[in-house]
Design an enzyme around this catalytic site. Structure first.
Site, PDB file in Angstrom:
ATOM      1  N   SER A   1      -0.806   4.916  -7.848  1.00 10.08           N
ATOM      2  CA  SER A   1      -0.922   5.537  -9.169  1.00 10.08           C
ATOM      3  C   SER A   1      -0.254   4.675 -10.225  1.00 10.08           C
ATOM      4  O   SER A   1       0.645   3.878  -9.923  1.00 10.08           O
ATOM      5  CB  SER A   1      -0.253   6.915  -9.169  1.00 10.08           C
ATOM      6  OG  SER A   1      -0.890   7.760  -8.245  1.00 10.08           O
TER       7      SER A   1
HETATM    8  N1  SAH Z   1       1.101   8.380  -4.518  1.00 11.35           N
HETATM    9  C1  SAH Z   1       0.368   7.352  -3.848  1.00 11.35           C
HETATM   10  C2  SAH Z   1      -1.099   7.628  -4.085  1.00 11.35           C
HETATM   11  C3  SAH Z   1      -2.006   6.864  -3.196  1.00 11.35           C
HETATM   12  S1  SAH Z   1      -3.725   7.187  -3.510  1.00 11.35           S
HETATM   13  C4  SAH Z   1       0.784   6.011  -4.446  1.00 11.35           C
HETATM   14  O1  SAH Z   1       0.977   5.962  -5.653  1.00 11.35           O
HETATM   15  O2  SAH Z   1       0.900   5.037  -3.697  1.00 11.35           O
HETATM   16  C5  SAH Z   1      -3.972   8.666  -2.612  1.00 11.35           C
HETATM   17  C6  SAH Z   1      -3.681   8.572  -1.155  1.00 11.35           C
HETATM   18  O3  SAH Z   1      -4.077   9.799  -0.551  1.00 11.35           O
HETATM   19  C7  SAH Z   1      -4.420   7.463  -0.432  1.00 11.35           C
HETATM   20  O4  SAH Z   1      -3.487   6.667   0.228  1.00 11.35           O
HETATM   21  C8  SAH Z   1      -5.320   8.207   0.554  1.00 11.35           C
HETATM   22  O5  SAH Z   1      -5.484   7.507   1.764  1.00 11.35           O
HETATM   23  C9  SAH Z   1      -4.531   9.506   0.736  1.00 11.35           C
HETATM   24  N2  SAH Z   1      -5.317  10.637   1.208  1.00 11.35           N
HETATM   25  C10 SAH Z   1      -6.521  11.094   0.765  1.00 11.35           C
HETATM   26  N3  SAH Z   1      -6.901  12.178   1.467  1.00 11.35           N
HETATM   27  C11 SAH Z   1      -5.904  12.425   2.369  1.00 11.35           C
HETATM   28  C12 SAH Z   1      -5.712  13.406   3.377  1.00 11.35           C
HETATM   29  N4  SAH Z   1      -6.617  14.361   3.638  1.00 11.35           N
HETATM   30  N5  SAH Z   1      -4.580  13.357   4.101  1.00 11.35           N
HETATM   31  C13 SAH Z   1      -3.635  12.390   3.884  1.00 11.35           C
HETATM   32  N6  SAH Z   1      -3.778  11.434   2.970  1.00 11.35           N
HETATM   33  C14 SAH Z   1      -4.887  11.448   2.199  1.00 11.35           C
END
Ligand code: SAH
Length: 284
Positions: A121
């Site tokens: 993000s």
């Molecule tokens: N806060 C994190 C956001 C990463 S993007 C950062 O800033 O690094 C969102 C993340 O959610 C991704 O890594 C994706 O793999 C994860 N994601 C999506 N659906 C998911 C699920 N059902 N269970 C666990 N992780 C999930």
């Protein structure tokens, strides 16, 4: 005065500090004739201001990463996104540059690709979520970071709740979970790893029941609906911050009152990757 409508691909997030500044400029510009500024002209001003984004300070590209991280935090403070000492301290402590690949412009206020159809993000979103959750991230409290991705926020949570609390990151892509563990181990949160900071590979829609209930739950991916398991795992008195929606998404702030009832409000409009199944995500 003609307004120039720009295509949606130029849209920048509502919370982009540059947009906020442009909006203020637009308001000032039009206030003398009581003209109500059209969104399209705000967009144009945003774009023009965007020529000098957060990162274009003198000597920025030649300074060290700790310096750049500090300046990023200072910019977020200046634009009013970071409001508290607690949040500025933790964002200074956890160097964002350690949580992205070395060729990524880590301190630019934008989300960045991290592979597997996921993104880290933007700094202003991290700051916004930390501000919203800070009272629920006191020393000794419990935090759950769903869709922990790079591990950046999990590390921030761990620092805030300290060794007497616990911070759990759940991520469904094993490679991203391993990446986040490597990142956390390079950061100031390394000593907390597997003491009070944990990363698990699992479907985050189910939360992590073993360490529930949580004072703070952050969801880093947009859910079509608020998952029941996460509501159940939120402690009475606790707060969840979660993007909800598909194409149009709202960042929801959910407070569970002491009697177990919920109060739900919208903080802002956002654009996150979906909270979905691993297969759907990898198919894109
Ligand atoms: N806060 C994190 C956001 C990463 S993007 C950062 O800033 O690094 C969102 C993340 O959610 C991704 O890594 C994706 O793999 C994860 N994601 C999506 N659906 C998911 C699920 N059902 N269970 C666990 N992780 C999930």
């Amino acid at each position: 005065m003609h307004c120039v409508a720009l295509g949606s691909r130029f849209r920048i997030p509502l919370w982009n500090p540059v947009r906020k500044k442009a909006f203020t400029v637009a308001k000032l510009f039009y206030s003398s004739s009581s003209y109500h500024c059209a969104p399209s002209s705000v967009k144009l001003l945003s774009l023009l201001s965007d020529v000098r984004p957060l990162t274009t300070m003198e000597n920025f590209w030649t300074s060290g990463s700790v310096d750049k991280n500090k300046r990023m935090v200072e910019s977020l403070q200046r634009y009013g996104i970071i409001k508290s000492k607690k949040v500025s301290e933790v964002m200074e402590k956890i160097d964002r540059g350690l949580f992205v690949q070395s060729d990524t412009p880590a301190y630019v206020d934008s989300p960045m690709q991290i592979g597997y159809n996921a993104t880290i993000s933007a700094p202003h979103m991290h700051a916004t979520c930390l501000e919203l959750l800070k009272e629920h991230l006191q020393p000794g409290m419990r935090a759950l970071d769903v869709g922990s991705g790079t591990g950046y926020l999990t590390a921030c949570f761990a620092i805030m709740v300290g060794s007497q609390g616990c911070a759990v990151g759940v991520e469904h892509i094993p490679e991203l979970a391993s990446f986040s563990i490597e990142n956390i181990k390079k950061s100031s949160a390394s000593s907390l790893f597997e003491g009070s900071l944990w990363v698990h590979v699992t479907d985050g829609r189910l939360g992590w029941a073993e360490l529930a209930p949580y004072d703070a739950i952050h969801v880093g991916a947009a859910a079509p609906e608020i998952p029941n398991a996460l509501i159940e795992q939120l402690k009475p008195g606790g707060r969840m911050v979660i993007p909800v929606g598909t194409i149009l998404q709202d960042l929801k702030v959910i407070d569970k009152k002491l009697d177990g009832s919920l109060s739900i409000r919208t903080e802002t409009s956002v654009r996150y990757v979906p909270l979905t199944s691993k297969d759907a995500q990898l198919r894109g």
